[in-house]
Scaffold this motif. Structure first.
Motif, PDB file in Angstrom:
ATOM      1  N   ALA A 279       5.125   1.711  -8.160  1.00 21.79           N
ATOM      2  CA  ALA A 279       5.524   1.151  -6.857  1.00 21.79           C
ATOM      3  C   ALA A 279       7.028   1.276  -6.637  1.00 21.79           C
ATOM      4  O   ALA A 279       7.823   0.954  -7.520  1.00 21.79           O
ATOM      5  CB  ALA A 279       5.098  -0.311  -6.776  1.00 21.79           C
TER       6      ALA A 279
ATOM      7  N   LYS B  49       0.836  -1.207   0.000  1.00 22.65           N
ATOM      8  CA  LYS B  49       0.000   0.000   0.000  1.00 22.65           C
ATOM      9  C   LYS B  49       0.877   1.266   0.000  1.00 22.65           C
ATOM     10  O   LYS B  49       0.577   2.242  -0.682  1.00 22.65           O
ATOM     11  CB  LYS B  49      -0.854  -0.041   1.280  1.00 22.65           C
ATOM     12  CG  LYS B  49      -2.031   0.831   1.294  1.00 22.65           C
ATOM     13  CD  LYS B  49      -3.279   0.108   0.923  1.00 22.65           C
ATOM     14  CE  LYS B  49      -4.426   1.060   0.788  1.00 22.65           C
ATOM     15  NZ  LYS B  49      -5.629   0.444   0.386  1.00 22.65           N
TER      16      LYS B  49
ATOM     17  N   GLU C 141      -1.531  10.582  -4.263  1.00 18.80           N
ATOM     18  CA  GLU C 141      -1.993   9.795  -5.417  1.00 18.80           C
ATOM     19  C   GLU C 141      -1.045   8.612  -5.595  1.00 18.80           C
ATOM     20  O   GLU C 141       0.165   8.759  -5.436  1.00 18.80           O
ATOM     21  CB  GLU C 141      -1.926  10.651  -6.695  1.00 18.80           C
ATOM     22  CG  GLU C 141      -2.879  11.821  -6.729  1.00 18.80           C
ATOM     23  CD  GLU C 141      -4.328  11.390  -6.912  1.00 18.80           C
ATOM     24  OE1 GLU C 141      -4.542  10.452  -7.678  1.00 18.80           O
ATOM     25  OE2 GLU C 141      -5.213  11.987  -6.253  1.00 18.80           O
ATOM     26  N   ALA C 142      -1.608   7.485  -5.965  1.00 14.48           N
ATOM     27  CA  ALA C 142      -0.753   6.309  -6.192  1.00 14.48           C
ATOM     28  C   ALA C 142       0.003   6.475  -7.503  1.00 14.48           C
ATOM     29  O   ALA C 142      -0.520   7.001  -8.467  1.00 14.48           O
ATOM     30  CB  ALA C 142      -1.620   5.065  -6.240  1.00 14.48           C
ATOM     31  N   SER C 143       1.271   6.053  -7.495  1.00 12.56           N
ATOM     32  CA  SER C 143       2.037   6.049  -8.753  1.00 12.56           C
ATOM     33  C   SER C 143       2.827   4.741  -8.825  1.00 12.56           C
ATOM     34  O   SER C 143       2.451   3.755  -8.194  1.00 12.56           O
ATOM     35  CB  SER C 143       2.938   7.282  -8.832  1.00 12.56           C
ATOM     36  OG  SER C 143       3.898   7.217  -7.831  1.00 12.56           O
TER      37      SER C 143
ATOM     38  N   VAL D  91       3.337   2.517  -3.402  1.00  9.89           N
ATOM     39  CA  VAL D  91       2.875   3.333  -4.530  1.00  9.89           C
ATOM     40  C   VAL D  91       2.748   4.821  -4.162  1.00  9.89           C
ATOM     41  O   VAL D  91       2.339   5.634  -4.983  1.00  9.89           O
ATOM     42  CB  VAL D  91       1.520   2.801  -5.083  1.00  9.89           C
ATOM     43  CG1 VAL D  91       1.712   1.446  -5.734  1.00  9.89           C
ATOM     44  CG2 VAL D  91       0.460   2.745  -3.997  1.00  9.89           C
ATOM     45  N   CYS D  92       3.062   5.152  -2.916  1.00  9.47           N
ATOM     46  CA  CYS D  92       2.902   6.544  -2.457  1.00  9.47           C
ATOM     47  C   CYS D  92       4.216   7.159  -1.984  1.00  9.47           C
ATOM     48  O   CYS D  92       4.214   8.221  -1.371  1.00  9.47           O
ATOM     49  CB  CYS D  92       1.926   6.615  -1.283  1.00  9.47           C
ATOM     50  SG  CYS D  92       0.321   5.931  -1.591  1.00  9.47           S
TER      51      CYS D  92
ATOM     52  N   LYS E  73      -4.322  11.576   1.299  1.00 10.56           N
ATOM     53  CA  LYS E  73      -3.367  10.530   0.923  1.00 10.56           C
ATOM     54  C   LYS E  73      -2.761  10.895  -0.426  1.00 10.56           C
ATOM     55  O   LYS E  73      -3.464  11.422  -1.283  1.00 10.56           O
ATOM     56  CB  LYS E  73      -4.102   9.192   0.765  1.00 10.56           C
ATOM     57  CG  LYS E  73      -4.043   8.343   2.007  1.00 10.56           C
ATOM     58  CD  LYS E  73      -4.556   6.956   1.738  1.00 10.56           C
ATOM     59  CE  LYS E  73      -6.036   6.878   1.986  1.00 10.56           C
ATOM     60  NZ  LYS E  73      -6.629   5.569   1.731  1.00 10.56           N
TER      61      LYS E  73
END
Ligand SMILES: Cc1cc2nc3c(=O)[nH]c(=O)nc-3n(C[C@H](O)[C@H](O)[C@H](O)COP(=O)(O)OP(=O)(O)OC[C@H]3O[C@@H](n4cnc5c(N)ncnc54)[C@H](O)[C@@H]3O)c2cc1C
Length: 329
Positions: A173, A57, A169-171, A60-61, A167
């Motif tokens: 990993a 989790k 944004e996910a990018s 990716v952040c 949080k």
């Protein structure tokens, strides 16, 4: 600020039942701002017995995950966790150590600060950069006063309030690096022997996107069922003011406010709530506030985006019926 050789920002990512706690992920956002100043990386630190889910989790952040696994960390023992945190601070020489403002986050940053003589800031709700000064906003006196606090040490240790930052944004990993930390037997001064879970419904107010709160104005447990019905219909969580809890209309786990939970949902609907400071300080981070109150001078209207002046027992059934109709369309 002269960061010297301290570039990276280390974020302690707390886990609950194997999952990363939201506020830990949110702390990666101010960490990114700081890393923009230092030119360093944002590193998430996960400590436990099985870190896979939380590490995935976080990966990716941020720019790198440090995963410390071992049986010593199984019971959430603060002595052992402090050892891991201190070892990673010594190894990665970060400019700042961040954690969520949870009981564990506060304890670990306080212990770390005591060991390493760090400037410590607790419960920050915003980060400002003024000149070369890093200022953390910390609400005090139930949120009626906002202090700007600077920690003049490197690293600085800071906890951030749940919901205060979004949080990231996910990018792509980032890599997960396995780290080993030996916890000396004499470092553990207190151990959790048994954890007894309260048998009650899980109330996750801090992470709820929608909260429908009932106050004393709901009048009775039977009427309070309207609050529960609306919350359920919207896929939200029930909140309550202290008087509603004292009346035993709902359990204490639902309390929002200074002595309850600090929440920041996208939508907060307050029904029969006056808007006392001790309540508002717990929900002022909400995205959109709807208030229903029969007193047009109720202070809750000062923080509401939409105010409905009326009897909640008449307004709520209409709202519920209308939402049901729209859902059925
Ligand atoms: C140290 C300390 C800590 C505290 N911590 C908390 C905390 O964490 N959380 C918390 O909530 N409180 C807390 N309190 C209590 C707080 O000060 C207030 O007393 C409380 O928030 C008021 O709750 P309320 O709005 O439900 O009740 P009230 O202030 O009594 O307000 C009820 C409201 O309902 C309206 N109303 C009445 N009938 C209707 C109707 N039929 N339809 C629509 N509106 C109606 C009234 O106009 C009124 O505005 C704390 C107090 C102290 C001293």
């Amino acid at each position: 600020m002269d960061w010297g050789n301290r570039k990276d920002i280390l974020v302690f990512l707390e886990q609950k039942e194997g999952k990363a706690v939201n506020v830990g992920l949110e702390a990666l956002t101010p960490a990114r701002t700081l890393a923009g100043l230092t030119g360093g990386r944002v590193l998430a630190l996960v400590v436990g017995t099985d870190n896979a889910a939380a590490a995935e989790k976080a990966a990716v952040c941020c720019d790198g995950v440090l995963s410390v696994e071992g049986s010593a960390f199984g019971d959430g023992c603060a002595d052992a966790l402090t050892c891991a945190l201190e070892a990673m601070v010594n190894k990665y020489v970060p400019a700042a150590v961040l954690a969520g403002n949870t009981p564990l986050g506060r304890e670990l940053t306080a212990r770390l600060s005591a060991r390493l003589c760090l400037g410590s800031v607790q419960d920050a709700t915003a980060l400002k950069i003024e000149g070369d000064q890093v200022l953390w906003t910390v609400p005090v006196y139930g949120g009626t006063v906002l202090n700007d606090v600077a920690a003049d040490t490197l690293p600085m240790a800071v906890t951030v309030r749940s919901g205060a930052f979004s949080k990231p944004e996910a990018s792509v990993a980032a890599a997960v690096t396995a780290e080993t930390v030996e916890v000396p037997a004499d470092a553990v001064k207190a151990r959790v022997l048994e954890a007894v879970k309260e048998i009650s419904e899980a109330v996750n107010l801090e992470e709820a996107k929608v909260i429908v709160t009932g106050g004393r104005g709901m009048g009775s447990k039977e009427n309070f069922a309207l609050v529960e019905e609306l919350a359920q219909l919207l896929g939200g969580v029930v909140g309550a003011t202290r008087p509603a809890i004292e009346e035993a209309w709902v359990s204490r786990a639902h309390q929002v406010g200074q002595s309850g939970k600090i929440v920041a949902p996208a939508l907060y609907i307050a029904c029969g709530v006056s808007g006392a400071t001790q309540h508002v300080s717990g929900m002022s981070g909400s995205g959109y506030v709807v208030a229903i109150n029969k007193d047009e001078d109720a202070p809750i209207f000062d923080v509401a985006d939409v105010g409905i002046i009326g009897d909640a027992m008449q307004v709520l059934p209409v709202m519920i019926e209308e939402i049901r109709k729209r859902k059925a369309e």
